[in-house]
Design a protein around this motif. Structure first.
Motif, PDB file in Angstrom:
ATOM      1  N   GLY A  50     -43.207 -40.976  25.258  1.00 18.33           N
ATOM      2  CA  GLY A  50     -41.987 -41.467  25.879  1.00 18.33           C
ATOM      3  C   GLY A  50     -41.626 -42.868  25.418  1.00 18.33           C
ATOM      4  N   PHE A  51     -40.420 -43.290  25.799  1.00 19.15           N
ATOM      5  CA  PHE A  51     -39.887 -44.573  25.368  1.00 19.15           C
ATOM      6  C   PHE A  51     -39.331 -45.331  26.563  1.00 19.15           C
ATOM      7  N   GLN A  52     -39.180 -46.627  26.376  1.00 23.54           N
ATOM      8  CA  GLN A  52     -38.420 -47.440  27.305  1.00 23.54           C
ATOM      9  C   GLN A  52     -37.455 -48.300  26.498  1.00 23.54           C
ATOM     10  N   PRO A  53     -36.350 -48.752  27.125  1.00 20.49           N
ATOM     11  CA  PRO A  53     -35.372 -49.548  26.370  1.00 20.49           C
ATOM     12  C   PRO A  53     -35.989 -50.828  25.826  1.00 20.49           C
ATOM     13  N   GLY A  54     -35.485 -51.261  24.671  1.00 20.42           N
ATOM     14  CA  GLY A  54     -35.945 -52.496  24.057  1.00 20.42           C
ATOM     15  C   GLY A  54     -34.859 -53.551  24.065  1.00 20.42           C
ATOM     16  N   ASP A  55     -34.208 -53.761  22.914  1.00 21.09           N
ATOM     17  CA  ASP A  55     -33.186 -54.794  22.775  1.00 21.09           C
ATOM     18  C   ASP A  55     -31.860 -54.178  22.347  1.00 21.09           C
ATOM     19  N   VAL A  56     -30.772 -54.830  22.745  1.00 18.18           N
ATOM     20  CA  VAL A  56     -29.456 -54.478  22.227  1.00 18.18           C
ATOM     21  C   VAL A  56     -29.352 -54.976  20.789  1.00 18.18           C
ATOM     22  N   TYR A  57     -28.860 -54.115  19.912  1.00 15.37           N
ATOM     23  CA  TYR A  57     -28.805 -54.409  18.479  1.00 15.37           C
ATOM     24  C   TYR A  57     -27.351 -54.409  18.030  1.00 15.37           C
ATOM     25  N   PHE A  58     -26.967 -55.429  17.268  1.00 19.68           N
ATOM     26  CA  PHE A  58     -25.591 -55.636  16.817  1.00 19.68           C
ATOM     27  C   PHE A  58     -25.617 -55.732  15.297  1.00 19.68           C
ATOM     28  N   LEU A  59     -24.953 -54.789  14.606  1.00 15.75           N
ATOM     29  CA  LEU A  59     -24.988 -54.721  13.147  1.00 15.75           C
ATOM     30  C   LEU A  59     -23.567 -54.627  12.608  1.00 15.75           C
ATOM     31  N   LYS A  60     -23.254 -55.455  11.601  1.00 15.44           N
ATOM     32  CA  LYS A  60     -21.952 -55.376  10.946  1.00 15.44           C
ATOM     33  C   LYS A  60     -22.156 -54.915   9.505  1.00 15.44           C
ATOM     34  N   VAL A  61     -21.364 -53.897   9.091  1.00 14.65           N
ATOM     35  CA  VAL A  61     -21.396 -53.399   7.718  1.00 14.65           C
ATOM     36  C   VAL A  61     -19.972 -53.373   7.182  1.00 14.65           C
ATOM     37  N   ASP A  62     -19.832 -53.386   5.843  1.00 16.72           N
ATOM     38  CA  ASP A  62     -18.496 -53.289   5.268  1.00 16.72           C
ATOM     39  C   ASP A  62     -18.065 -51.825   5.219  1.00 16.72           C
ATOM     40  N   SER A  63     -16.895 -51.572   4.647  1.00 13.65           N
ATOM     41  CA  SER A  63     -16.343 -50.217   4.666  1.00 13.65           C
ATOM     42  C   SER A  63     -17.100 -49.254   3.757  1.00 13.65           C
ATOM     43  N   PHE A  64     -18.079 -49.775   2.982  1.00 11.53           N
ATOM     44  CA  PHE A  64     -18.937 -48.922   2.161  1.00 11.53           C
ATOM     45  C   PHE A  64     -20.331 -48.764   2.773  1.00 11.53           C
ATOM     46  N   GLY A  65     -20.529 -49.366   3.942  1.00 15.59           N
ATOM     47  CA  GLY A  65     -21.814 -49.248   4.619  1.00 15.59           C
ATOM     48  C   GLY A  65     -22.822 -50.305   4.249  1.00 15.59           C
ATOM     49  N   ASN A  66     -22.419 -51.312   3.456  1.00 14.23           N
ATOM     50  CA  ASN A  66     -23.344 -52.381   3.078  1.00 14.23           C
ATOM     51  C   ASN A  66     -23.499 -53.368   4.229  1.00 14.23           C
ATOM     52  N   GLN A  67     -24.737 -53.713   4.539  1.00 11.66           N
ATOM     53  CA  GLN A  67     -25.010 -54.576   5.683  1.00 11.66           C
ATOM     54  C   GLN A  67     -24.515 -55.995   5.431  1.00 11.66           C
ATOM     55  N   LEU A  68     -23.796 -56.554   6.419  1.00 11.50           N
ATOM     56  CA  LEU A  68     -23.292 -57.921   6.340  1.00 11.50           C
ATOM     57  C   LEU A  68     -24.058 -58.868   7.252  1.00 11.50           C
ATOM     58  N   SER A  69     -24.370 -58.436   8.466  1.00 12.97           N
ATOM     59  CA  SER A  69     -25.115 -59.280   9.406  1.00 12.97           C
ATOM     60  C   SER A  69     -25.723 -58.405  10.484  1.00 12.97           C
TER      61      SER A  69
END
Length: 457
Positions: free
Chosen positions: A208-227
């Protein structure tokens, strides 16, 4: 007393009538078949009508209504189950888009006729992929976020981009170094995609699992990670929803769990800058009940789905209802459209465990005004005689024997008397300790409130 009730009391005390703004239409509608029917999603159409998506009689169904909730057409498209979540979108004025279980994506014309119907899970070759949310980007492409599960402990955030013909442009996964699930998606002013997710922690027992952290990810329109950034990492958290608030900042709705555990959890609305830095936070101690969605309103506040709650721009609750929604939207007349389900038969909820008849549900569509009111039969609430000296009788129509509550307020807004669980359409009121003067009577049930002035002499 809520801010909304205070305003209503002031209006009544000043002698102004409680009537709806003439531009705001309110109503309550039900849609049903002979089997279980679930309404999941609603959008307003260009003609001020509505399109509703749901699972009716185990079929993915679109219902098109006029501005009063009257059915113009209904079209059943494909099979679904009671566990499906059918979401509807409007990519153009001539088309509807349906996101169903197993990342099934369906496009129809304006009359609900299928243009194409794809089960995208076959194309990405990922049997464990589940999609939770979709946005339409500035180029008209469809971008979806969800969770990929290759085995019990391997969860990644999956993002899928599809063109207007239903053809996949790319599919990518994020969070391979952690256990990460997708929760929501928004778009910034530069057509970058802002992804909301949640990390999970394996329980000490190993199952089983429990919640961890809220994750915030920004990617460009091609899916490349920005931040990327993690929010509220000092406590266990669950991400719920994310929106662009119009200034290229984002608002996210999430839940936190105190550690060590407490009886109540906390809900938060947090502003996030374009770089992923958390700004102002509004916190609610279990007062937002089962929130599912968040959207910004025309006055700069928020409307939260679940038990529908209206907040102002400072995070103060203006009004709330006991209506449980799958989705709530603000309408063109500044009212609110709410879609959900009501149980009408065999509602004890134990049929899967103990057997017996399955519960029967109907789809409900509730249209409220900007203050959360449903104006329906408001003139049929009476107290006679009025004024009265010793005893009065409150009467109201209640053909379905619905449970109502009555509260009596004085002219300062203080609660003077409370009557609960009234289902026979009448309630005597005795002067007793009440002083001579004017009072406000509030009649309420799960879906509406009505008000009436009366005088004791």
């Amino acid at each position: 007393m809520t801010f909304k009730n205070q305003i209503i009391l002031i209006i009544l005390i000043l002698g102004l009538p409680i009537v709806s703004n003439a531009q705001v239409i309110t109503f309550k509608k039900y849609y049903s078949t002979d089997r279980r029917d679930y309404g999941h999603s609603i959008k307003q159409t260009e003609d001020n009508g509505f399109i509703i998506g749901g699972c009716l009689d185990n079929l993915i169904t679109l219902i098109k209504t006029d501005s009063l909730g009257n059915v113009e057409w209904k079209n059943s498209i494909d099979t679904c189950t009671i566990y499906s979540n059918i979401k509807v979108y409007i990519p153009t004025t001539d088309e509807f888009l349906i996101l169903a279980e197993d990342i099934q994506l369906i496009k129809t014309d304006r009359l609900g006729n299928v243009i194409w119907n794809y089960t995208l899970i076959d194309s990405v070759n990922d049997e464990g992929l589940g999609i939770y949310e979709l946005i339409i980007d500035k180029n008209g492409k469809y971008v979806m976020v969800g969770t990929s599960r290759s085995d019990y402990y391997d969860h990644n955030m999956g993002v899928l981009k599809v063109n207007i013909n239903g053809e996949i442009e790319w599919y990518k996964e994020y969070g391979q170094d952690t256990i990460l699930v997708g929760a929501g998606i928004a778009i910034d002013n530069n057509n970058n995609y802002v992804l909301l997710g949640n990390t999970l922690r394996v329980l000490e027992s190993g199952t089983g699992f429990q919640p961890g952290d809220v994750y915030f990810l920004k990617v460009d329109s091609f899916g490349n990670q920005l931040s990327q950034s993690y929010l509220a990492n000092e406590r266990r958290t669950s991400a719920i929803d994310i929106i662009n608030n119009g200034s290229d900042n984002f608002s996210i709705l999430y839940r936190s769990y105190p550690d060590p555990p407490e009886p109540n959890s906390y809900y938060h609305i947090s502003e996030i800058t374009p770089s992923g830095i958390e700004g102002k936070i509004f916190t609610f101690n279990n007062t937002l009940r089962y929130p599912r969605t968040i959207s910004e309103t025309s006055d700069g506040g928020f409307i939260v789905g679940g038990f529908v709650t209206k907040l102002n721009q400072f995070g103060t609750i203006e009004w709330e209802t006991n209506t449980v929604s799958w989705e709530v939207i603000q309408t063109n007349d500044d009212g609110y459209a709410i879609i959900g389900n009501r149980c009408v038969q065999d509602c004890d909820g134990n049929w899967e465990i103990y057997g017996g008849p399955e519960p029967d549900y109907d789809v409900f569509f509730l249209k409220l005004d900007e203050y959360g009111f449903l104006y329906q039969e408001i003139n049929n609430l009476k107290i006679q005689p009025n004024p009265f000296t010793k005893t009065g009788m409150i009467t109201f129509p209640n053909l379905n024997n619905e449970v109502h509550n009555i509260r009596i307020y004085d002219t300062y807004g203080r609660l003077a008397r409370n009557y609960e669980d009234i289902n026979d359409g009448k309630q005597p009121i005795y002067k007793g300790e009440l002083r001579v003067g004017m009072y406000i009577l509030e009649l309420s049930n799960d879906e509406q409130r009505q008000y009436l002035k009366f005088i004791i002499n």
